[in-house]
Write a protein that holds these residues in place. Structure first.
Motif, PDB file in Angstrom:
ATOM      1  N   ILE A 122       0.824  -1.213   0.000  1.00  0.00           N
ATOM      2  CA  ILE A 122       0.000   0.000   0.000  1.00  0.00           C
ATOM      3  C   ILE A 122       0.862   1.268   0.000  1.00  0.00           C
ATOM      4  O   ILE A 122       0.377   2.358   0.280  1.00  0.00           O
ATOM      5  N   TRP A 123       2.122   1.129  -0.377  1.00  0.00           N
ATOM      6  CA  TRP A 123       3.060   2.248  -0.408  1.00  0.00           C
ATOM      7  C   TRP A 123       2.533   3.376  -1.302  1.00  0.00           C
ATOM      8  O   TRP A 123       2.083   3.131  -2.411  1.00  0.00           O
ATOM      9  N   LYS A 124       2.592   4.575  -0.779  1.00  0.00           N
ATOM     10  CA  LYS A 124       2.189   5.811  -1.471  1.00  0.00           C
ATOM     11  C   LYS A 124       0.699   5.860  -1.807  1.00  0.00           C
ATOM     12  O   LYS A 124       0.266   6.653  -2.645  1.00  0.00           O
ATOM     13  N   LEU A 183      -7.680   5.050   1.290  1.00  0.00           N
ATOM     14  CA  LEU A 183      -7.367   3.754   1.883  1.00  0.00           C
ATOM     15  C   LEU A 183      -8.273   3.453   3.080  1.00  0.00           C
ATOM     16  O   LEU A 183      -8.864   2.369   3.171  1.00  0.00           O
ATOM     17  N   VAL A 184      -8.418   4.403   4.008  1.00  0.00           N
ATOM     18  CA  VAL A 184      -9.240   4.158   5.187  1.00  0.00           C
ATOM     19  C   VAL A 184     -10.720   4.082   4.815  1.00  0.00           C
ATOM     20  O   VAL A 184     -11.473   3.289   5.392  1.00  0.00           O
ATOM     21  N   GLY A 239     -15.411   0.735   4.092  1.00  0.00           N
ATOM     22  CA  GLY A 239     -16.409   0.270   3.125  1.00  0.00           C
ATOM     23  C   GLY A 239     -16.438  -1.239   2.943  1.00  0.00           C
ATOM     24  O   GLY A 239     -17.491  -1.819   2.666  1.00  0.00           O
ATOM     25  N   GLU A 240     -15.288  -1.877   3.094  1.00  0.00           N
ATOM     26  CA  GLU A 240     -15.210  -3.331   2.970  1.00  0.00           C
ATOM     27  C   GLU A 240     -15.761  -4.054   4.200  1.00  0.00           C
ATOM     28  O   GLU A 240     -15.914  -5.266   4.198  1.00  0.00           O
ATOM     29  N   ASP A 269      -3.290  12.466  10.059  1.00  0.00           N
ATOM     30  CA  ASP A 269      -3.456  11.573   8.923  1.00  0.00           C
ATOM     31  C   ASP A 269      -4.592  10.597   9.223  1.00  0.00           C
ATOM     32  O   ASP A 269      -4.645  10.029  10.326  1.00  0.00           O
ATOM     33  N   PRO A 270      -5.509  10.364   8.276  1.00  0.00           N
ATOM     34  CA  PRO A 270      -6.648   9.483   8.547  1.00  0.00           C
ATOM     35  C   PRO A 270      -6.280   8.024   8.831  1.00  0.00           C
ATOM     36  O   PRO A 270      -7.081   7.282   9.384  1.00  0.00           O
ATOM     37  N   CYS A 271      -5.067   7.622   8.477  1.00  0.00           N
ATOM     38  CA  CYS A 271      -4.594   6.276   8.814  1.00  0.00           C
ATOM     39  C   CYS A 271      -3.633   6.303  10.018  1.00  0.00           C
ATOM     40  O   CYS A 271      -3.094   5.264  10.393  1.00  0.00           O
TER      41      CYS A 271
END
Length: 194
Positions: A81-83, A89-90, A95-96, A132-134
């Motif tokens: 998941i780099w960059k 992503l979050v 959503g998953e 950052d959201p992550c």
């Protein structure tokens, strides 16, 4: 470092259906950590495993550190998941159907109220813009207890919230990360509901 109970990590691995290899660090030094990790990685390398995946997103120094450490023993790193865009992503993660609680909060970014919160759309909406959201800058850490890869969701109870100040060996100064001052961390005791 995240303050997560070992029994939670064991239950997480069991529900996902993956083996759990534990590495213990007793003295808390980076040197000991590196040696313990090296010993464990060499044990799995003889079984034909030559690559290790990491969830790092954009911390170049951490990526270089991991590549250097694994390179010393002839192993490669994967950074799937780099960059990636952390907000996308979050949102994909939520959503998953994955569910996660914050378990450790850096007081330089957030206060006690963020400790033990479910990371969902409301969490993201209320998150300060500087965070950052992550949590990729170490603003927070989390523990995932449910999602499509789990055979069964873990029933997690939110326990006591405890503040632990940093212990600095070179004086009583806060740690500065860029312009952010960290004096300590809030931890939420997450427990299995038995």
């Amino acid at each position: 470092m995240h303050g997560v109970r070992e029994e939670l990590i064991e239950a997480q691995a069991a529900s996902i259906g993956i083996p759990l290899l534990k590495v213990y660090v007793f003295e808390g030094t980076n040197r000991e950590y590196e040696q313990q990790m090296k010993d464990m990685l060499l044990k799995i390398k003889v079984k034909g495993i030559n690559k290790v995946a990491f969830g790092d997103i954009f911390l170049e120094d951490l990526r270089s550190y991991r590549e250097n450490q694994l390179g010393q023993i002839g192993m490669d790193c994967l950074f799937p998941i780099w960059k990636s865009n952390t907000l996308q992503l979050v949102n994909f993660f939520i959503g998953e159907g994955f569910k996660t609680y914050t378990c450790c909060i850096n007081d330089g970014y957030l206060d006690k109220q963020w400790c033990g919160r479910l990371i969902d759309k409301k969490f993201l909406k209320e998150l300060p813009k500087a965070v950052d959201p992550c949590g990729e800058n170490g603003e927070f850490h989390s523990f995932c207890f449910d999602g499509p890869i789990y055979a069964k969701a873990l029933s997690v109870v939110i326990g006591e919230k405890v503040y632990k100040p940093l212990e600095i060996t070179h004086g009583n100064l806060p740690v500065m990360v860029g312009s952010i001052e960290t004096k300590g961390f809030w931890y939420c005791d997450l427990m299995l509901d038995k």
